[in-house]
Enzyme design. Structure first.
Site, mmCIF file in Angstrom:
data_model
loop_
_atom_site.group_PDB
_atom_site.id
_atom_site.type_symbol
_atom_site.label_atom_id
_atom_site.label_comp_id
_atom_site.label_asym_id
_atom_site.label_seq_id
_atom_site.Cartn_x
_atom_site.Cartn_y
_atom_site.Cartn_z
ATOM 1 N N HIS A 138 -31.758 -18.352 27.480
ATOM 2 C CA HIS A 138 -32.637 -18.943 28.605
ATOM 3 C C HIS A 138 -33.292 -20.022 27.763
ATOM 4 C CE1 HIS A 138 -35.205 -20.588 31.842
ATOM 5 N NE2 HIS A 138 -34.476 -19.662 32.642
ATOM 6 N N ARG B 167 -38.655 -27.051 35.276
ATOM 7 C CA ARG B 167 -37.784 -28.222 34.892
ATOM 8 C C ARG B 167 -37.077 -28.766 36.172
ATOM 9 N NH1 ARG B 167 -33.887 -25.786 31.516
ATOM 10 N NH2 ARG B 167 -34.724 -23.709 31.675
HETATM 11 O O1 MEZ Z 1 -30.378 -17.300 37.562
HETATM 12 C C1 MEZ Z 1 -31.342 -17.461 36.638
HETATM 13 O O2 MEZ Z 1 -31.218 -16.920 35.521
HETATM 14 C C2 MEZ Z 1 -32.966 -17.734 37.055
HETATM 15 C C3 MEZ Z 1 -33.025 -18.083 38.489
HETATM 16 C C4 MEZ Z 1 -33.826 -17.903 35.978
HETATM 17 C C5 MEZ Z 1 -34.977 -18.849 36.202
HETATM 18 O O3 MEZ Z 1 -35.029 -19.567 35.428
HETATM 19 O O4 MEZ Z 1 -35.697 -18.550 37.119
#
Ligand code: MEZ
Length: 533
Positions: free
Chosen positions: A314, A334
Site C-alpha cells: 500500500h 489521496r
Molecule cells: O481496499 C483497501 O485496501 C483499502 C480500502 C485501503 C485504504 O487505503 O483505506
C-alpha cells in the site's frame, strides 16, 4: 533547522502552487517501466523456486516458498475421534468467514465458526477507505470490470471478476439490510468516491472506518444467529478422506495446547492474508494473525495457488512516529486530494494511479535521494494531508477522516495542520488459493474465501475490491458449502495427505525450514534472519 523541518516547510510553501497542478496518469509503457524498476514484486532474482506440490517449478518470495514447503504441526498418529461434527466448518473470524457462516446458516446448515484470535480480529477491520460497487448512473459493472482488469495487469480470472462486479450491488444491498451505515448525502442517497485506478467514483464509505463498520454488523449478526464460535482455536491441519476430499480439520486450543478434531462435510478457509510474514522486510498494515495460514493448509492438501508471487505494498504506510511504522494511512486521503510530495517539495506521481505504480514511484523517490529520513532511520515522502481542508473546506478532515486524525493525534501530530511521512507498507496478498466461482479450491469439499483466495485480483488489487470480494465470495462459498453438505455424509477422517506430502518433501530432498501454519508472527526468528543475511 533540521532536514525534516526544512523539507516540511517546502511542502507548506508549495501548497498554493500545487493546488492547481494535475499530474497525468502514466501510459501503459511508463507504468510498466516504473514497476519493473522499483516495485518489490519484480525483484525476481531474489525469488525462490517452489520445489514440490501443485505449484512446483513456479517462483515466489522466500517467505511463501518456506510456507509451501513446511511441515505439519500435527503427528500422523493423532487420535482422530471428532469432538465436533458439523455440516460446515468456517475457519476465520473476519468479514469473509462471518459472511460465509451467515450464508451457510441461512441455507439450513449446521455451522461452526472457529478463529485464531477473537471474532472480528482481521484485516477486514483494517480496510478504511471503502468498498467498490458500481451503483451510480454513469457507472456499470462492465466499467468496474475493466478498471479492475487494468489494475490487475490483465491477469485477473475473468470468471471470478464477472461474478464480483455483477453481484456487487446485491452485496451492498445485503449489508445495508443488515444495518451497515454507509455515508449518505443530504438527500439520503449513498455517497460514492473515487479510488486509485478507477475511472468512476464507486467507493461506498463509512468515513474512514468502512471495514470496521462492516465487521461490527457482521459480527452482531453472527451472534444474533447464535452461530457457535470457538475463539483462540486456529486450524493447524486439514483432514481428508481416502479420495482426497476435505472431511474436517484439526484445531489447536491456544489456551492449553490441546488438539481438537472437527468432522465437517465442507470446510471454508477464510483466514486472510500474510502481511505478518513481512515479505522483503517490509512493515505491514495487517493484523497480528495474518500469517498466510490458508496457503500452507490448502497447499499440503493439494490445492493449487494462483499468483503466489505478487503482493500489494500500500503506497501510504506511516513511517513516523516509529510506533505507527507500517500502519495504514488510507488511500481515501489521496482520493480527497492529499498530495504526495518529495523532500524537495515536488509532486512526482498522480496520487490516484494504481497502487503498484504509486508505491513504485515512492520507492524510486526514496532510492534516488528525494526521500526524508526519520530519526529512527526510516525513509519516506510527505503526504500533504492539510491540502484536503484547503480543497474541500475547513473541517473536512475532521468530518471525513476521524480515525486518521485520532491515530496521529495520539502521538501529538495534527494531520489537519501538518503533512505526514509515509512509505509503502505490505498490505495485501494479491494471489492465494485458486478457487472456482463457488469458492471451491482444487481440493473437493475445501472452499476458500476473501484474501486467502487467489485469482480475482490479478497482479494488483484495486482499492475497495477486497471488502467487496469478501462479501461476494463469502456468500458464494457459504452457499456452495451448505449445498455440498446436503449431498451426503462427511468422509472418513485421515491425515493421509500429510503422510503423502512428507514423502514428497523427502523425495525432493527438502528439509522443511518451518512448521506451518505459523499462527503468530515469529519476530525473534526474523531478527535472527536479519542479522545473518
Ligand atoms: O481496499 C483497501 O485496501 C483499502 C480500502 C485501503 C485504504 O487505503 O483505506
Amino acid at each position: 533547522m533540521d532536514v525534516i523541518d526544512e523539507s516540511k516547510n517546502k511542502v507548506v510553501s508549495g501548497r498554493e502552487e500545487r493546488r492547481a497542478q494535475t499530474l497525468p496518469i502514466q501510459s501503459p509503457e511508463e507504468r510498466d517501466r516504473l514497476v519493473r524498476a522499483f516495485h518489490p514484486d519484480y525483484k525476481k532474482e531474489e525469488y525462490h523456486t517452489i520445489r514440490t506440490g501443485p505449484n512446483a517449478g513456479e517462483r515466489t518470495v522466500r517467505e511463501v516458498a518456506e510456507l509451501l514447503e513446511s511441515d505439519s504441526p500435527v503427528p500422523v498418529d493423532l487420535d482422530l475421534t471428532p469432538q465436533y461434527r458439523v455440516d460446515v466448518l468456517v475457519v476465520g473470524g473476519g468479514g469473509a468467514g462471518a459472511t460465509a457462516a451467515l450464508t451457510a446458516r441461512a441455507q439450513g446448515a449446521n455451522v461452526l465458526l472457529v478463529t485464531k484470535l477473537r471474532m472480528g480480529d482481521s484485516n477486514t477491520v483494517m480496510a478504511q477507505g471503502g468498498m467498490q460497487v458500481a451503483i451510480t448512473e454513469d457507472d456499470s459493472p462492465v466499467t468496474h470490470f475493466y478498471d479492475t482488469l487494468r489494475g490487475g495487469h490483465h491477469k485477473n480470472d475473468p470468471k471470478l471478476l464477472k461474478v464480483l462486479v455483477d453481484e456487487g450491488p446485491m452485496a451492498a444491498q445485503w449489508l445495508i439490510g443488515l444495518g451497515v451505515l454507509f455515508d449518505r448525502d443530504e438527500s439520503g442517497n449513498l455517497k460514492t468516491k473515487k479510488g486509485g485506478g478507477s475511472t468512476k467514483p464507486r467507493l461506498l464509505t463509512c468515513s474512514d472506518y468502512t471495514g470496521l463498520e462492516i465487521m461490527r454488523v457482521l459480527k452482531d449478526e453472527v451472534l444474533n444467529q447464535r452461530i457457535p464460535i470457538l475463539e483462540f482455536s486456529p486450524v493447524v491441519e486439514l483432514l481428508t478422506d481416502p479420495d482426497g476430499r476435505c472431511s474436517g480439520a484439526v484445531l489447536k486450543n491456544l489456551d492449553n495446547g490441546q488438539f481438537i478434531v472437527v468432522e465437517a462435510k465442507s470446510v471454508i478457509l477464510a483466514t486472510g492474508g500474510s502481511g505478518r510474514l513481512h515479505i522483503e522486510g517490509f512493515p505491514t498494515s495487517n493484523h497480528f494473525g495474518a500469517t498466510g495460514d490458508a496457503l500452507a493448509l490448502a497447499y499440503r492438501a493439494g490445492g493449487k495457488l494462483a499468483h503466489a508471487d505478487t503482493f500489494q505494498y500500500h503506497p501510504t504506510g506511516a513511517v513516523f512516529p516509529e510506533q505507527l511504522a507500517g500502519a495504514l494511512v488510507t488511500e481515501g486521503l489521496r482520493s480527497d486530494g492529499g498530495h504526495l510530495v518529495n523532500r524537495n517539495g515536488k509532486r512526482f506521481v498522480n496520487e490516484l494511479d494504481t497502487r503498484d505504480v504509486v508505491a513504485a514511484a515512492i520507492i524510486r523517490e526514496c532510492a534516488e535521494g528525494r526521500g526524508v529520513k526519520t530519526p529512527a532511520g526510516r525513509v519516506g515522502v510527505w503526504l500533504d494531508v492539510p491540502m484536503i481542508d484547503l480543497l474541500l473546506g475547513e473541517g473536512s478532515l475532521t468530518k471525513r477522516f476521524p480515525a486518521m486524525v485520532r491515530q496521529f493525534e495520539r502521538y501529538g501530530i495534527d494531520i489537519r495542520k501538518e503533512p505526514v511521512l509515509i512509505y509503502p507498507t505490505l498490505h495485501y496478498q494479491n494471489g492465494g488459493v485458486s478457487i472456482d466461482a463457488d469458492g471451491q479450491s482444487q481440493v473437493r469439499g475445501l472452499f476458500v474465501a476473501g484474501e486467502a483466495s487467489g485469482g480475482l485480483h490479478g497482479r494488483n488489487r484495486l482499492m475497495g475490491n477486497s471488502l467487496l470480494d469478501l462479501i461476494v465470495f463469502g456468500k458464494r462459498a457459504g452457499a456452495a458449502a451448505a449445498a455440498r453438505a446436503k449431498s451426503g455424509p462427511a468422509g472418513k477422517l485421515t491425515l493421509s495427505h500429510v503422510t503423502r506430502f512428507r514423502k514428497e518433501l523427502d523425495k525432493n530432498g527438502i528439509k522443511p525450514k518451518r512448521v506451518a501454519p505459523i499462527l503468530l508472527p515469529d519476530y525473534v526468528r526474523r531478527e535472527e534472519i536479519a542479522h545473518t543475511s
